[in-house]
Design a protein around this motif. Structure first.
Motif, PDB file in Angstrom:
ATOM      1  N   LEU A   1      -0.958  15.976 -25.208  1.00 43.57           N
ATOM      2  CA  LEU A   1      -1.411  13.971 -24.396  1.00 43.57           C
ATOM      3  C   LEU A   1      -2.026  14.645 -23.132  1.00 43.57           C
ATOM      4  CD1 LEU A   1      -3.393  11.713 -24.551  1.00 43.57           C
ATOM      5  CD2 LEU A   1      -1.117  10.564 -24.070  1.00 43.57           C
ATOM      6  N   GLN A   2      -0.809  15.342 -23.045  1.00 43.74           N
ATOM      7  CA  GLN A   2      -1.104  15.981 -21.279  1.00 43.74           C
ATOM      8  C   GLN A   2      -1.908  17.111 -21.390  1.00 43.74           C
ATOM      9  OE1 GLN A   2       0.871  15.128 -18.662  1.00 43.74           O
ATOM     10  NE2 GLN A   2      -0.527  16.420 -17.628  1.00 43.74           N
ATOM     11  N   ASN A   3      -2.553  17.927 -22.217  1.00 42.81           N
ATOM     12  CA  ASN A   3      -3.870  18.798 -22.370  1.00 42.81           C
ATOM     13  C   ASN A   3      -5.136  18.053 -22.362  1.00 42.81           C
ATOM     14  OD1 ASN A   3      -1.578  21.577 -22.888  1.00 42.81           O
ATOM     15  ND2 ASN A   3      -1.286  21.535 -24.326  1.00 42.81           N
ATOM     16  N   LEU A   4      -5.120  17.552 -23.198  1.00 46.95           N
ATOM     17  CA  LEU A   4      -6.260  16.261 -23.722  1.00 46.95           C
ATOM     18  C   LEU A   4      -6.689  15.815 -21.992  1.00 46.95           C
ATOM     19  CD1 LEU A   4      -8.460  15.547 -25.240  1.00 46.95           C
ATOM     20  CD2 LEU A   4      -7.268  14.158 -26.094  1.00 46.95           C
ATOM     21  N   LEU A   5      -5.548  15.414 -21.811  1.00 50.23           N
ATOM     22  CA  LEU A   5      -6.045  14.991 -20.367  1.00 50.23           C
ATOM     23  C   LEU A   5      -6.638  15.510 -19.869  1.00 50.23           C
ATOM     24  CD1 LEU A   5      -3.033  12.149 -19.824  1.00 50.23           C
ATOM     25  CD2 LEU A   5      -5.717  11.805 -20.473  1.00 50.23           C
ATOM     26  N   LEU A   6      -5.644  16.695 -19.806  1.00 55.63           N
ATOM     27  CA  LEU A   6      -6.648  17.157 -18.591  1.00 55.63           C
ATOM     28  C   LEU A   6      -7.646  18.365 -18.614  1.00 55.63           C
ATOM     29  CD1 LEU A   6      -2.875  19.021 -17.923  1.00 55.63           C
ATOM     30  CD2 LEU A   6      -4.082  17.972 -16.488  1.00 55.63           C
ATOM     31  N   GLU A   7      -8.249  18.680 -20.170  1.00 55.13           N
ATOM     32  CA  GLU A   7      -9.141  19.359 -20.346  1.00 55.13           C
ATOM     33  C   GLU A   7     -10.051  18.428 -20.342  1.00 55.13           C
ATOM     34  OE1 GLU A   7      -9.840  20.086 -24.559  1.00 55.13           O
ATOM     35  OE2 GLU A   7      -7.801  20.793 -24.457  1.00 55.13           O
ATOM     36  N   VAL A   8      -9.681  16.986 -20.203  1.00 62.72           N
ATOM     37  CA  VAL A   8     -11.116  16.011 -20.144  1.00 62.72           C
ATOM     38  C   VAL A   8     -11.323  15.445 -18.536  1.00 62.72           C
ATOM     39  CG1 VAL A   8     -11.367  13.189 -20.413  1.00 62.72           C
ATOM     40  CG2 VAL A   8     -11.097  14.165 -21.649  1.00 62.72           C
ATOM     41  N   GLN A   9     -10.130  15.434 -17.999  1.00 66.71           N
ATOM     42  CA  GLN A   9     -10.593  15.814 -15.971  1.00 66.71           C
ATOM     43  C   GLN A   9     -10.814  16.861 -15.662  1.00 66.71           C
ATOM     44  OE1 GLN A   9      -6.892  15.334 -13.825  1.00 66.71           O
ATOM     45  NE2 GLN A   9      -8.046  14.539 -12.214  1.00 66.71           N
ATOM     46  N   ALA A  10     -10.929  18.150 -15.961  1.00 71.15           N
ATOM     47  CA  ALA A  10     -11.075  18.921 -15.399  1.00 71.15           C
ATOM     48  C   ALA A  10     -12.961  19.284 -15.662  1.00 71.15           C
ATOM     49  CB  ALA A  10     -10.700  20.181 -16.703  1.00 71.15           C
ATOM     50  N   HIS A  11     -13.023  19.256 -17.280  1.00 70.50           N
ATOM     51  CA  HIS A  11     -14.624  18.709 -18.135  1.00 70.50           C
ATOM     52  C   HIS A  11     -15.506  17.919 -15.923  1.00 70.50           C
ATOM     53  CE1 HIS A  11     -17.914  18.500 -19.623  1.00 70.50           C
ATOM     54  NE2 HIS A  11     -18.657  17.276 -19.520  1.00 70.50           N
TER      55      HIS A  11
ATOM     56  N   GLN B   1     -17.545  11.613 -22.156  1.00 72.02           N
ATOM     57  CA  GLN B   1     -17.680  10.678 -23.313  1.00 72.02           C
ATOM     58  C   GLN B   1     -16.761  10.994 -24.476  1.00 72.02           C
ATOM     59  OE1 GLN B   1     -18.279   6.935 -22.549  1.00 72.02           O
ATOM     60  NE2 GLN B   1     -17.170   6.461 -23.732  1.00 72.02           N
ATOM     61  N   ARG B   2     -17.194  12.088 -25.129  1.00 70.99           N
ATOM     62  CA  ARG B   2     -16.002  11.856 -26.593  1.00 70.99           C
ATOM     63  C   ARG B   2     -15.223  12.025 -26.538  1.00 70.99           C
ATOM     64  NH1 ARG B   2     -21.338  14.465 -27.779  1.00 70.99           N
ATOM     65  NH2 ARG B   2     -20.771  16.555 -26.705  1.00 70.99           N
ATOM     66  N   GLY B   3     -15.066  13.068 -24.982  1.00 71.05           N
ATOM     67  CA  GLY B   3     -13.145  13.050 -24.263  1.00 71.05           C
ATOM     68  C   GLY B   3     -12.458  12.006 -24.162  1.00 71.05           C
ATOM     69  N   LEU B   4     -13.120  11.562 -23.290  1.00 72.53           N
ATOM     70  CA  LEU B   4     -12.123   9.988 -23.141  1.00 72.53           C
ATOM     71  C   LEU B   4     -12.147   9.418 -24.753  1.00 72.53           C
ATOM     72  CD1 LEU B   4     -11.249   8.620 -20.138  1.00 72.53           C
ATOM     73  CD2 LEU B   4     -13.876   7.885 -20.373  1.00 72.53           C
ATOM     74  N   GLU B   5     -13.024   9.457 -25.524  1.00 68.10           N
ATOM     75  CA  GLU B   5     -12.848   8.293 -26.729  1.00 68.10           C
ATOM     76  C   GLU B   5     -11.425   9.409 -27.114  1.00 68.10           C
ATOM     77  OE1 GLU B   5     -16.871   8.857 -28.771  1.00 68.10           O
ATOM     78  OE2 GLU B   5     -16.935   6.937 -27.163  1.00 68.10           O
TER      79      GLU B   5
ATOM     80  N   GLU C   1      -8.015  -2.237 -28.209  1.00 68.19           N
ATOM     81  CA  GLU C   1      -9.243  -2.963 -29.102  1.00 68.19           C
ATOM     82  C   GLU C   1      -9.389  -3.960 -27.978  1.00 68.19           C
ATOM     83  OE1 GLU C   1      -6.054  -4.255 -32.142  1.00 68.19           O
ATOM     84  OE2 GLU C   1      -5.866  -2.919 -32.977  1.00 68.19           O
ATOM     85  N   SER C   2      -9.021  -4.330 -26.791  1.00 70.23           N
ATOM     86  CA  SER C   2      -9.671  -5.188 -26.435  1.00 70.23           C
ATOM     87  C   SER C   2     -11.430  -4.384 -25.298  1.00 70.23           C
ATOM     88  CB  SER C   2      -9.424  -5.847 -25.344  1.00 70.23           C
ATOM     89  OG  SER C   2      -8.569  -4.942 -24.334  1.00 70.23           O
ATOM     90  N   LEU C   3     -11.020  -3.093 -25.700  1.00 66.18           N
ATOM     91  CA  LEU C   3     -11.949  -2.538 -24.563  1.00 66.18           C
ATOM     92  C   LEU C   3     -12.837  -2.978 -26.125  1.00 66.18           C
ATOM     93  CD1 LEU C   3     -10.042   0.274 -23.815  1.00 66.18           C
ATOM     94  CD2 LEU C   3     -10.898  -1.640 -22.283  1.00 66.18           C
ATOM     95  N   GLY C   4     -13.001  -3.117 -26.858  1.00 66.23           N
ATOM     96  CA  GLY C   4     -14.354  -2.732 -27.642  1.00 66.23           C
ATOM     97  C   GLY C   4     -14.744  -0.783 -27.785  1.00 66.23           C
ATOM     98  N   LEU C   5     -13.381  -0.410 -27.783  1.00 64.18           N
ATOM     99  CA  LEU C   5     -14.407   1.079 -28.417  1.00 64.18           C
ATOM    100  C   LEU C   5     -14.142   1.442 -30.050  1.00 64.18           C
ATOM    101  CD1 LEU C   5     -12.077   2.823 -25.585  1.00 64.18           C
ATOM    102  CD2 LEU C   5     -14.164   2.557 -25.421  1.00 64.18           C
ATOM    103  N   ASN C   6     -14.913   2.072 -29.463  1.00 57.60           N
ATOM    104  CA  ASN C   6     -15.627   2.727 -31.251  1.00 57.60           C
ATOM    105  C   ASN C   6     -14.339   3.957 -31.882  1.00 57.60           C
ATOM    106  OD1 ASN C   6     -16.555   2.818 -34.474  1.00 57.60           O
ATOM    107  ND2 ASN C   6     -18.668   3.185 -33.658  1.00 57.60           N
ATOM    108  N   LEU C   7     -13.341   3.696 -31.744  1.00 49.70           N
ATOM    109  CA  LEU C   7     -12.753   4.724 -32.354  1.00 49.70           C
ATOM    110  C   LEU C   7     -12.263   4.770 -33.437  1.00 49.70           C
ATOM    111  CD1 LEU C   7     -10.061   3.820 -29.489  1.00 49.70           C
ATOM    112  CD2 LEU C   7     -12.331   5.290 -29.361  1.00 49.70           C
TER     113      LEU C   7
ATOM    114  N   VAL D   1      -8.904  10.484 -25.358  1.00 49.79           N
ATOM    115  CA  VAL D   1      -7.781  10.123 -25.246  1.00 49.79           C
ATOM    116  C   VAL D   1      -7.695   9.342 -25.267  1.00 49.79           C
ATOM    117  CG1 VAL D   1      -7.116   9.309 -22.696  1.00 49.79           C
ATOM    118  CG2 VAL D   1      -8.654  11.737 -23.573  1.00 49.79           C
ATOM    119  N   TYR D   2      -9.028   7.894 -25.630  1.00 50.58           N
ATOM    120  CA  TYR D   2      -8.135   6.700 -26.402  1.00 50.58           C
ATOM    121  C   TYR D   2      -7.640   6.654 -27.602  1.00 50.58           C
ATOM    122  CZ  TYR D   2      -8.886   4.219 -21.947  1.00 50.58           C
ATOM    123  OH  TYR D   2      -9.353   4.094 -20.425  1.00 50.58           O
ATOM    124  N   ARG D   3      -8.159   7.486 -28.654  1.00 47.57           N
ATOM    125  CA  ARG D   3      -7.945   7.275 -29.765  1.00 47.57           C
ATOM    126  C   ARG D   3      -6.178   8.129 -29.597  1.00 47.57           C
ATOM    127  NH1 ARG D   3     -11.849  10.041 -31.177  1.00 47.57           N
ATOM    128  NH2 ARG D   3     -13.118   8.130 -31.429  1.00 47.57           N
ATOM    129  N   MET D   4      -6.019   9.037 -29.274  1.00 45.57           N
ATOM    130  CA  MET D   4      -4.552   9.188 -28.528  1.00 45.57           C
ATOM    131  C   MET D   4      -3.989   8.794 -28.095  1.00 45.57           C
ATOM    132  SD  MET D   4      -3.806  13.108 -28.123  1.00 45.57           S
ATOM    133  CE  MET D   4      -2.435  13.167 -28.930  1.00 45.57           C
TER     134      MET D   4
END
Length: 108
Positions: A43-53, A79-83, A102-108, A85-88
């Motif tokens: 998760l830490q690596n995924l967060l860093l990747e999304v933020q770096a992008h 957006q795909r990276g952020l999704e 779930e209340s955010l209504g994301l299509n995960l 993150v939320y999926r994880m």
């Protein structure tokens, strides 16, 4: 592996924040997760990747921001990276965290 409780901050300016301590700030959105060491690192690596992008320095000094196709491609990639993150976070989340996502209504 043993699971520990962590709190994840998904604020775009400090997205890499995963803390074992809850921050008592009414303006900060934190998600409570339970993760083992490997899941924490993933998760830490995924967060860093999304933020770096999102903050790619190279984009600040080019004319890519004038190219609509490039802008759309960049937005979609972020957006795909952020999704992801939320999926994880959802996967590792406590029942309350799952309800919040779930209340955010994301299509995960």
């Amino acid at each position: 592996m043993e699971r520990q409780t962590y709190y994840v901050n998904v604020n775009p300016t400090s997205m890499e924040d995963i803390s074992p301590t809850k921050v008592d700030d009414g303006e900060l959105i934190e998600y409570e997760i339970e993760a083992n060491e490997a899941e924490y690192k993933d998760l830490q690596n995924l967060l860093l990747e999304v933020q770096a992008h999102d903050m790619e320095l190279g984009d600040l000094f080019t004319f890519k921001h004038y190219n609509d196709e490039e802008i759309d491609r960049d937005r979609n990639e972020f957006q795909r990276g952020l999704e992801d993150v939320y999926r994880m976070i959802y996967k590792l989340g406590t029942p309350e965290t799952k309800r919040q996502i779930e209340s955010l209504g994301l299509n995960l």
